[in-house]
Design a protein around this motif. Structure first.
Motif, PDB file in Angstrom:
ATOM      1  N   ALA A 123      29.537  63.106 -36.184  1.00 58.53           N
ATOM      2  CA  ALA A 123      29.523  62.344 -37.428  1.00 58.53           C
ATOM      3  C   ALA A 123      28.345  61.382 -37.400  1.00 58.53           C
ATOM      4  O   ALA A 123      27.960  60.874 -36.334  1.00 58.53           O
ATOM      5  N   ARG A 124      27.778  61.143 -38.591  1.00 58.10           N
ATOM      6  CA  ARG A 124      26.715  60.151 -38.698  1.00 58.10           C
ATOM      7  C   ARG A 124      26.916  59.333 -39.958  1.00 58.10           C
ATOM      8  O   ARG A 124      27.230  59.882 -41.010  1.00 58.10           O
ATOM      9  N   ASN A 125      26.788  58.030 -39.797  1.00 63.10           N
ATOM     10  CA  ASN A 125      27.010  57.113 -40.918  1.00 63.10           C
ATOM     11  C   ASN A 125      28.393  57.332 -41.530  1.00 63.10           C
ATOM     12  O   ASN A 125      28.585  57.210 -42.738  1.00 63.10           O
ATOM     13  N   GLY A 126      29.367  57.696 -40.695  1.00 61.06           N
ATOM     14  CA  GLY A 126      30.736  57.878 -41.158  1.00 61.06           C
ATOM     15  C   GLY A 126      31.001  59.199 -41.833  1.00 61.06           C
ATOM     16  O   GLY A 126      32.102  59.427 -42.334  1.00 61.06           O
ATOM     17  N   GLN A 127      30.038  60.112 -41.845  1.00 65.26           N
ATOM     18  CA  GLN A 127      30.218  61.411 -42.477  1.00 65.26           C
ATOM     19  C   GLN A 127      30.171  62.489 -41.405  1.00 65.26           C
ATOM     20  O   GLN A 127      29.237  62.545 -40.607  1.00 65.26           O
ATOM     21  N   VAL A 128      31.167  63.358 -41.388  1.00 68.85           N
ATOM     22  CA  VAL A 128      31.170  64.473 -40.445  1.00 68.85           C
ATOM     23  C   VAL A 128      30.087  65.457 -40.856  1.00 68.85           C
ATOM     24  O   VAL A 128      30.087  65.974 -41.977  1.00 68.85           O
ATOM     25  N   VAL A 129      29.148  65.720 -39.956  1.00 72.93           N
ATOM     26  CA  VAL A 129      28.070  66.653 -40.252  1.00 72.93           C
ATOM     27  C   VAL A 129      28.250  67.977 -39.523  1.00 72.93           C
ATOM     28  O   VAL A 129      27.601  68.971 -39.876  1.00 72.93           O
TER      29      VAL A 129
ATOM     30  N   PHE B 212      33.001  61.601 -25.120  1.00 74.09           N
ATOM     31  CA  PHE B 212      32.589  61.092 -26.426  1.00 74.09           C
ATOM     32  C   PHE B 212      31.388  60.192 -26.266  1.00 74.09           C
ATOM     33  O   PHE B 212      31.127  59.640 -25.189  1.00 74.09           O
ATOM     34  N   THR B 213      30.634  60.049 -27.338  1.00 76.46           N
ATOM     35  CA  THR B 213      29.487  59.143 -27.405  1.00 76.46           C
ATOM     36  C   THR B 213      29.545  58.387 -28.726  1.00 76.46           C
ATOM     37  O   THR B 213      29.809  58.982 -29.767  1.00 76.46           O
ATOM     38  N   ILE B 214      29.311  57.086 -28.664  1.00 79.34           N
ATOM     39  CA  ILE B 214      29.179  56.248 -29.853  1.00 79.34           C
ATOM     40  C   ILE B 214      27.824  55.568 -29.763  1.00 79.34           C
ATOM     41  O   ILE B 214      27.596  54.729 -28.893  1.00 79.34           O
ATOM     42  N   ASP B 215      26.904  55.952 -30.629  1.00 79.25           N
ATOM     43  CA  ASP B 215      25.560  55.369 -30.655  1.00 79.25           C
ATOM     44  C   ASP B 215      25.402  54.651 -31.991  1.00 79.25           C
ATOM     45  O   ASP B 215      25.039  55.238 -33.005  1.00 79.25           O
TER      46      ASP B 215
ATOM     47  N   GLY C 198      24.018  55.372 -35.779  1.00 82.60           N
ATOM     48  CA  GLY C 198      25.157  55.664 -36.645  1.00 82.60           C
ATOM     49  C   GLY C 198      25.899  56.916 -36.220  1.00 82.60           C
ATOM     50  O   GLY C 198      26.524  57.591 -37.043  1.00 82.60           O
ATOM     51  N   LEU C 199      25.893  57.228 -34.928  1.00 80.94           N
ATOM     52  CA  LEU C 199      26.354  58.523 -34.414  1.00 80.94           C
ATOM     53  C   LEU C 199      27.673  58.425 -33.661  1.00 80.94           C
ATOM     54  O   LEU C 199      27.889  57.496 -32.883  1.00 80.94           O
ATOM     55  N   VAL C 200      28.546  59.397 -33.900  1.00 82.24           N
ATOM     56  CA  VAL C 200      29.725  59.632 -33.066  1.00 82.24           C
ATOM     57  C   VAL C 200      29.738  61.108 -32.698  1.00 82.24           C
ATOM     58  O   VAL C 200      29.601  61.967 -33.575  1.00 82.24           O
ATOM     59  N   GLY C 201      29.878  61.405 -31.412  1.00 85.39           N
ATOM     60  CA  GLY C 201      29.980  62.786 -30.956  1.00 85.39           C
ATOM     61  C   GLY C 201      31.201  62.968 -30.080  1.00 85.39           C
ATOM     62  O   GLY C 201      31.456  62.143 -29.195  1.00 85.39           O
ATOM     63  N   ILE C 202      31.971  64.021 -30.333  1.00 87.12           N
ATOM     64  CA  ILE C 202      33.209  64.295 -29.596  1.00 87.12           C
ATOM     65  C   ILE C 202      33.142  65.705 -29.031  1.00 87.12           C
ATOM     66  O   ILE C 202      32.859  66.664 -29.762  1.00 87.12           O
TER      67      ILE C 202
END
Length: 446
Positions: free
Chosen positions: A82-88, A403-406, A410-414
């Motif tokens: 997800a980036r900027n709160g949107q799942v990409v 998981f990563t929170i950057d 604005g990134l979340v990776g699971i």
């Protein structure tokens, strides 16, 4: 754009907008959110970009993870970006079972192991925010069983002896693994390993109540003086028991009321109910760590009242659930308009809290990371095994999840996978794939 690309784009757009509802099966998941807590927007972007990610490069994730499954790192996995709160990007890859007969479902349930720790750390910091405890409080205020701890002192050429601690263990120490506790498999001496295993401190040999665990732990010397050494340990299990005593609630109920239900994490728990067991992801039977770890985790047994809830290792979850938890942190402590932590507290948790101490979390994070309050925290642009940003937070579990929170990007990776022996390989691979798909950075080049 060719027909295949158009088809993939349409499917992905539909999948992003509906994935959280679909993932819930019997109990519908709460919807995905943007950073403001609004409902998710359709995927937008110019040309082949979506939120600064290249669609073509995002497609690499599947092929790379399929290769990883073929080489036996795991039967399959579920990933979310997800980036900027949107799942990409969110997809299931490979198979759910070790025999490779069932495709991996999006709502597969994975053993989280140490990805339980950030949840416990957040619960503890919520109590700190409420003034119910402070980071500089001695834990013996609530845990008198640990009042007489000694420290194993080891000096080259001299006999080992047990000495008094230089100061009490603080709540702060539990959150940053500087209490002097250990895991048996990382004990600095055979004596400490034998004591931890013989007293069943980690509940790996069978159930042990919280009171009994603390009583036994109080008889075992610390491996280090409090506040001097980062040593990854059962500290977060002890923190979970502290949350119980401060809140006056069993940990499962406290988590459910304060975090899991409000966040919509309906598949996150210590016990997998019979109706959900068909969704459990399996690890390879050929992995030498699978069988002993499975015996130790006991997620098919409801041990409420029989054994302590392991705040450092015991939960299960899904990609959709953990994405919501991570997005809350990426948002500075808020999701769907509900605040769980103050933004300054999140900043504080994602700062390095082991400055000047021995030890580091590199076995989990790779080089270049310190440790905050529940997470590994990147210290600088260089030194890491994968790209990232100073201050990005990550953690991982022994079963293969990470998981990563950057927040700078604005990134979340699971990554949800079950492959214990290859977990470092797969978590670093996943991070490389995610950052490698990012065509536009939010950071100003230096």
């Amino acid at each position: 754009m060719n027909t295949v690309q158009a088809s993939r784009r349409t499917a992905l757009a539909a999948g992003v907008s509906g994935i959280f509802a679909a993932a819930g099966s019997a109990s519908a998941q709460a919807p995905a959110t943007t950073t403001s807590g609004a409902q998710p927007r359709p995927i937008t972007g110019s040309g082949d970009l979506v939120q600064g990610f290249s669609r073509e490069r995002l497609a690499r994730i599947r092929s790379a993870l399929e290769r990883e499954a073929e080489r036996g790192s795991f039967p399959g996995c579920v990933v979310a970006v997800a980036r900027n709160g949107q799942v990409v990007h969110m997809e299931a890859v490979g198979h759910q079972d070790a025999a490779r007969t069932r495709p991996m479902p999006m709502d597969a349930i994975f053993l989280q192991a140490s990805m339980t720790k950030p949840i416990t750390s957040v619960a503890a910091m919520m109590l700190v925010e409420e003034g119910r405890m402070k980071l500089n409080d001695p834990i013996t205020n609530w845990m008198p069983e640990l009042a007489n701890l000694k420290v194993e002192q080891r000096r080259e050429g001299q006999p080992t002896e047990d000495v008094a601690p230089i100061r009490p263990i603080l709540v702060h120490d539990l959150l940053r693994h500087t209490a002097g506790f250990i895991y048996s498999n990382s004990a600095p001496t055979p004596r400490l390993k034998e004591l931890y295993e013989g007293h069943n401190i980690e509940a790996s040999a069978g159930p042990i109540t919280s009171d009994e665990m603390l009583r036994r732990l109080g008889t075992i010397p610390l491996a280090h003086q409090p506040g001097t050494m980062f040593h990854y340990s059962i500290s977060t299990d002890v923190l979970g028991l502290l949350v119980e005593r401060v809140s006056g609630q069993p940990l499962d109920r406290h988590f459910r009321e304060r975090l899991l239900d409000p966040l919509g994490m309906r598949d996150t728990a210590w016990f997998v109910e019979p109706g959900k067991r068909g969704r459990l992801a399996e690890a390879p039977t050929t992995d030498p760590q699978t069988a002993p770890m499975w015996r130790a985790y006991r997620i098919l047994e409801n041990e409420a009242g029989l054994s302590y809830f392991r705040g450092g290792a015991g939960m299960v979850s899904t990609a959709a659930d953990y994405l919501r938890f991570s997005q809350m942190l990426a948002n500075g402590g808020v999701l769907d308009g509900q605040r769980y932590l103050a933004a300054p507290v999140v900043n504080f948790m994602m700062s390095n809290h082991i400055v000047g101490m021995g030890g580091n979390p590199s076995a989990s994070t790779g080089p270049g990371y310190g440790f905050g309050l529940g997470f590994g925290v990147r210290l600088a642009d260089g030194m890491g095994f994968s790209p990232g940003s100073p201050g990005d937070a990550m953690w991982a579990g022994a079963w293969g999840t990470s998981f990563t929170i950057d927040r700078a990007e604005g990134l979340v990776g699971i990554l949800m996978a079950q492959g214990p022996s290859n977990r470092v390989q797969t978590r670093m691979l996943f991070k490389n794939l995610v950052y490698g798909a990012m065509a536009e950075s939010r950071r100003v080049p230096t």
